[in-house]
Design a protein around this motif. Structure first.
Motif, short mmCIF file in Angstrom:
data_model
loop_
_atom_site.label_atom_id
_atom_site.label_comp_id
_atom_site.label_asym_id
_atom_site.label_seq_id
_atom_site.Cartn_x
_atom_site.Cartn_y
_atom_site.Cartn_z
N SER A 145 7.33 -7.67 -11.19
CA SER A 145 6.01 -7.21 -10.77
C SER A 145 4.92 -7.64 -11.74
O SER A 145 3.78 -7.21 -11.63
N LEU A 177 1.27 -6.27 -10.69
CA LEU A 177 0.92 -6.27 -9.28
C LEU A 177 0.88 -4.84 -8.75
O LEU A 177 1.78 -4.05 -9.00
N ALA A 178 -0.18 -4.52 -8.01
CA ALA A 178 -0.33 -3.17 -7.46
C ALA A 178 0.24 -3.05 -6.05
O ALA A 178 0.75 -1.99 -5.67
N ASP A 179 0.15 -4.14 -5.27
CA ASP A 179 0.60 -4.10 -3.87
C ASP A 179 1.45 -5.30 -3.51
O ASP A 179 1.34 -5.84 -2.41
N GLY A 180 2.31 -5.74 -4.41
CA GLY A 180 3.12 -6.91 -4.12
C GLY A 180 2.30 -8.19 -4.25
O GLY A 180 1.14 -8.17 -4.66
N ASP A 182 1.41 -11.90 -2.23
CA ASP A 182 1.44 -12.83 -1.10
C ASP A 182 0.78 -14.13 -1.56
O ASP A 182 -0.44 -14.18 -1.73
N ALA A 188 -5.02 -11.03 -5.20
CA ALA A 188 -3.95 -10.05 -5.39
C ALA A 188 -4.52 -8.86 -6.16
O ALA A 188 -5.30 -9.03 -7.10
N LYS A 189 -4.12 -7.65 -5.74
CA LYS A 189 -4.56 -6.45 -6.45
C LYS A 189 -3.66 -6.25 -7.66
O LYS A 189 -2.43 -6.29 -7.56
N THR A 191 -3.21 -4.41 -11.90
CA THR A 191 -3.58 -3.43 -12.91
C THR A 191 -3.44 -4.08 -14.28
O THR A 191 -2.42 -4.71 -14.57
N GLU A 197 -7.98 -1.38 -12.58
CA GLU A 197 -7.52 -2.03 -11.35
C GLU A 197 -8.60 -2.96 -10.82
O GLU A 197 -9.80 -2.73 -11.01
N TYR A 199 -9.04 -7.14 -8.56
CA TYR A 199 -8.48 -8.23 -7.78
C TYR A 199 -8.68 -9.56 -8.52
O TYR A 199 -9.77 -9.84 -9.03
#
Length: 231
Positions: A145, A177-180, A182, A188-189, A191, A197, A199
């Motif tokens: 992650s 990574l906060a939300d996986g 792609d 990508a979101k 932290t 937090e 992007y």
């Protein structure tokens, strides 16, 4: 532009990897890389060259860089062990390596382009590891992650758009990574290490488990023994 950047990066690696008593690089490779200054490194994980003192590393880098720049599979395979490891499922060998280089619309060549601009490290066995990042302890609990920002001026924004306000600039450092992840998404979101937090543009992030090369001593030179991604 990418070829110029690759040439510059390989020159920096090669220039730092040869002592005064080492043989001069082969003419066929040396001519491919014009003399350029090494860019300044900023950030905790900015690429470095820890392969400076390894004998004949310069020759290896020059030949490897030329093979990649020219998309010359034959030249690349000459620098590769016949038992090269290509994945964690048993894939390997020169025939498979050639097939993969010719497939996927040249994606593996693009991976090699990027690797060669990201420095050289050394593992516990004394092998060369490219990129340098893979030889480092990132100080994270979950490398799957974790991403590393790719550049000295990577910005994190408050929304997933180039118009978002800049929250922080994060040069060559780890984020979570906060939300996986792609790879097709523009942002990508994440932290930061300080807990903020935001992007970051996807093309400015690289997984520490992405493609890497391990090269081991072979005779009086070096040979690629693995080219893998994942864990």
């Amino acid at each position: 532009m990418r070829n110029f950047m690759l040439a510059t990066a390989l020159l920096a690696l090669a220039a730092c990897s040869g002592g005064a008593d080492e043989p001069v690089a082969r003419e066929s490779g040396a001519d491919a890389f014009p003399d350029q200054p090494e860019p300044a490194a900023v950030g905790r994980f900015a690429p470095q060259n820890d392969c400076v003192e390894l004998p004949n590393a310069k020759l290896f880098f020059v030949d490897l860089g030329k093979a990649v720049r020219d998309r010359d599979a034959n030249a690349l395979l000459k620098l590769t062990s016949k038992d090269v490891k290509l994945d964690f499922g048993g894939g390997g060998g020169l025939t498979t390596f050639r097939e993969r280089l010719e497939a996927e619309e040249g994606q593996l060549w693009k991976e090699l382009d990027e690797i060669l601009m990201l420095g050289c490290g050394r593992d516990e066995a004394g092998n060369m590891v490219l990129p340098w990042l893979f030889s480092q302890d990132l100080g994270v609990d979950d490398p799957f992650s974790t991403m590393v920002t790719m550049g000295p001026d990577v910005v994190m924004r408050d929304k997933p758009a180039s118009t978002g306000a800049v929250v922080e600039t994060i040069p060559w450092d780890t984020v979570q990574l906060a939300d996986g992840f792609d790879p097709k998404a523009p942002f990508a979101k994440v932290t930061t290490r300080s807990g903020k937090e935001g992007y970051i543009a996807t093309d400015k992030l690289r997984s520490p488990l992405d493609y890497r090369i391990t090269a081991a001593p072979a005779g009086d030179g070096w040979q690629i023994v693995s080219f893998v991604a994942g864990d």
